[in-house]
Enzyme design. Structure first.
Site, PDB file in Angstrom:
ATOM      1  N   HIS A 135       0.816  -1.200   0.000  1.00 14.52           N
ATOM      2  CA  HIS A 135       0.000   0.000   0.000  1.00 14.52           C
ATOM      3  C   HIS A 135       0.862   1.268   0.000  1.00 14.52           C
ATOM      4  O   HIS A 135       1.997   1.263   0.507  1.00 14.52           O
ATOM      5  CB  HIS A 135      -0.915   0.027   1.229  1.00 14.52           C
ATOM      6  CG  HIS A 135      -1.949  -1.052   1.223  1.00 14.52           C
ATOM      7  ND1 HIS A 135      -2.951  -1.115   0.288  1.00 14.52           N
ATOM      8  CD2 HIS A 135      -2.133  -2.120   2.049  1.00 14.52           C
ATOM      9  CE1 HIS A 135      -3.717  -2.161   0.536  1.00 14.52           C
ATOM     10  NE2 HIS A 135      -3.236  -2.803   1.594  1.00 14.52           N
ATOM     11  N   GLU A 140       0.363   3.842   1.818  1.00 11.83           N
ATOM     12  CA  GLU A 140       0.575   4.239   3.211  1.00 11.83           C
ATOM     13  C   GLU A 140       1.755   3.480   3.819  1.00 11.83           C
ATOM     14  O   GLU A 140       2.567   4.056   4.556  1.00 11.83           O
ATOM     15  CB  GLU A 140      -0.678   3.957   4.054  1.00 11.83           C
ATOM     16  CG  GLU A 140      -1.964   4.504   3.442  1.00 11.83           C
ATOM     17  CD  GLU A 140      -2.682   3.433   2.635  1.00 11.83           C
ATOM     18  OE1 GLU A 140      -3.718   2.940   3.096  1.00 11.83           O
ATOM     19  OE2 GLU A 140      -2.182   3.096   1.547  1.00 11.83           O
TER      20      GLU A 140
END
Length: 340
Positions: free
Chosen positions: A263, A265
């Site tokens: 991801h 993030e």
């Protein structure tokens, strides 16, 4: 603030200008012609088709300038007031205007058949013979695409491009009110908008075949790290076949255990490292699914299929979650804008 308005024949430029003058206190200023726009509304006898005059407050001065430099000198000293002009003649003028932080270019267009009906109605009101649809289209082509003075190159550079498909002045004004052209974030982005745009830029580096996602990690309005989703370092990129799950086009939530993509993030947090992430760090992301290591707030722009579960996890972990929606820009169909 200085708003420039340009657009096609009978697209509604003067209606938009009238709205800004009447409802938001803008004052019109004028620039002498620096190009020779096609004579779009003139007849053989040299007369023009009358148009509705913009509202003028009694006793109000309407400044006129011989060149763009003098216009900019004037507005720079009064930039906190609201000004507008429809005198965007060519790219040289536009280049000078768009260098200034207080200038916003708005273009106005409408379906050609609708603009033709508006133009013929204006001709009828002036007791003049209106053009056929074919004649109007040719006139419109000259107005927009003439190689020396066509306005299409200016319209293409507008920050906000309005499609005026509304059927009445009242509906146009309702749509403009909902759009809020006077939002100062259109001139200078807020911190939320600035960091979200950086996240969107980071997303352009994504190689994930399922979804582009970008992320920016911020503390005290300073960027700590950025990230985007894709396969781990040293692994073939997802768009080159590195992740079988993404390339097999599984639906959302299916086969997640086999997905190799990291991801956005995660990548941003890994890049920052725990020692650089302290209290009050904020994570900006296109879509958000995970967070960890001391993030106090998450700001996202787009929804995701797991939003309810994600919100519940963040709430339990004491992380504030909120969605940011920037002012609309680019192509906006006023006929589809929700009322205030």
């Amino acid at each position: 603030m200085l708003v420039g308005i340009c657009g096609g024949i009978c697209a509604g430029k003067h209606s938009v200008a009238q709205y800004l003058i009447q409802e938001h206190g803008f004052k019109q200023i004028f620039l002498s012609k620096t190009a020779s726009p096609p004579c779009i509304a003139e007849f053989e006898d040299g007369k023009t088709v009358p148009r509705d005059k913009l509202t003028v407050v009694e006793g109000e001065k309407r400044p006129s300038f011989p060149n763009v430099e003098s216009l900019l000198d004037f507005v720079t000293k009064k930039w906190q007031e609201r000004w507008l002009t429809t005198d965007i003649w060519d790219e040289t003028v536009l280049d000078s205007l768009q260098r200034r932080p207080f200038f916003l270019l708005v273009s106005v267009d409408a379906p050609v058949s609708l603009r033709w009906r508006r133009f013929t109605e204006r001709c009828r009101t002036a007791s003049r013979p209106g053009p056929t649809l074919e004649e109007f289209v040719l006139r419109n082509d000259a107005h927009l695409y003439d190689h020396t003075s066509g306005l299409a190159v200016l319209i293409d550079r507008a920050q906000v491009r309005l499609i005026n498909s509304t059927c009445s002045k009242a509906r146009l004004e309702e749509s403009l009110e909902a759009l809020d052209l006077t939002d100062e974030q259109r001139l200078r982005p807020s911190w939320d908008q600035y960091f979200m745009q950086l996240a969107s830029l980071a997303a352009q580096r994504s190689n994930c075949m399922k979804r582009r996602v970008g992320c920016v990690l911020v503390r005290e309005k300073r960027v700590i790290s950025t990230g985007y989703n894709g396969t781990p370092r040293g692994i073939k990129n997802c768009n080159e076949g590195g992740c079988v799950r993404c390339n097999d086009a599984h639906s959302s939530g299916v086969g997640l255990a086999t997905c190799l993509c990291i991801h956005a993030e995660e990548n941003a947090l890994l890049e920052a490292g725990r020692e650089r992430i302290r209290e009050n760090s904020i994570l900006y992301c296109d879509t958000i699914k995970i967070t960890q290591v001391g993030i106090s707030e998450v700001v996202y722009s787009q929804g995701y299929s797991m939003d309810d579960q994600t919100a519940a996890v963040f709430k339990e972990g004491g992380v504030h979650l909120r969605q940011f929606t920037p002012p609309r820009k680019g192509l906006v169909n006023l006929g589809a804008v929700d009322r205030v």
